[in-house]
Design an enzyme around this catalytic site. Sequence first.
Site: not given
Ligand code: NAD
Length: 261
Positions: A143, A156
């Site tokens: 991130s 985080y």
């Molecule tokens: P999201 O909430 O849409 O998806 C998260 C996924 O992680 C889901 O499939 C969920 O089932 C899985 N998950 C969560 N806890 C779990 C557990 N205990 N065991 C197994 N699976 C688990 O989130 P997203 O926004 O698509 O984020 C994906 C990645 O990208 C993350 O690592 C997040 O930190 C990173 N990220 C997101 C953003 C953003 O703006 N959305 C920005 C920077 C980084």
Amino acid sequence: MTLHGKTALVTGSTSGIGLAIAKALAAAGCDVALTGLGDAAQISAMAQDLSNEHKIRASFIPANLVHPAEIRSMVAAAEHQLGALQILVNNAGIQYVAPLRQFPDDQWDQIVAVNLSAAFHATKACLPAMQRAGWGRVINISSAHGLVGSPGKSAYVAAKHGLIGLTKVTALDNASFGITANAICPGWVRTPLVEAQMQARAAANSISLREAEQQIIGEKQAIMAFTAPEQIAALALFLCSDSASTVTGAAMSMDGGWVAQ
Ligand code: NAD
């Protein structure tokens, strides 16, 4: 580009960025193991759709990434069902926001477990097959918060910084095996994870969701737009390509200019 004959495991691929990456890999001809939380029947149907649409093999392998033993079983099940894994995308992540003094201990433990330790355990479990094959791609979804901090996001930010450190060592330890490891550092991507933060902001400040969205983006990014999950997936696909064979140990930003400031 084709990834025909390759097999990938994408954690957190039941939603958001992970699902977009799994779809992009499948569209490139890669067999994919989906994993994450959610309704098993629904996710299995999603895997079946991917399989039908792209003529690849896809399966759903449930695991709670908080538990290292489940991570090892997940990798073993993926290898049993689809064959040796050559691509691992450590994408699953969770968020919790509170000032450090009030930050709940259990939230710290969960966030570090899912956002950081799970990547260690999954990578460790995948490396033997990748080393035997002499080819591998590990992609860690970090991130902008892997490079800079924000108030209230101690766990985080710590986990995402740690994930970049893990990426560098994975790259160095495996440089002679044809295995690369890289981190992608997104800015704001509109997914359920960010939707929750926008709703909390709108409620706290009695403003509309649209206003909360503009505030949240404007505080951090130079470009006033979300990155689409498909754009992150396109970068992940590039990292899997032969053109990226010497890109390793990198933390690649796709963040609307967030960390440039
Ligand atoms: P999201 O909430 O849409 O998806 C998260 C996924 O992680 C889901 O499939 C969920 O089932 C899985 N998950 C969560 N806890 C779990 C557990 N205990 N065991 C197994 N699976 C688990 O989130 P997203 O926004 O698509 O984020 C994906 C990645 O990208 C993350 O690592 C997040 O930190 C990173 N990220 C997101 C953003 C953003 O703006 N959305 C920005 C920077 C980084």
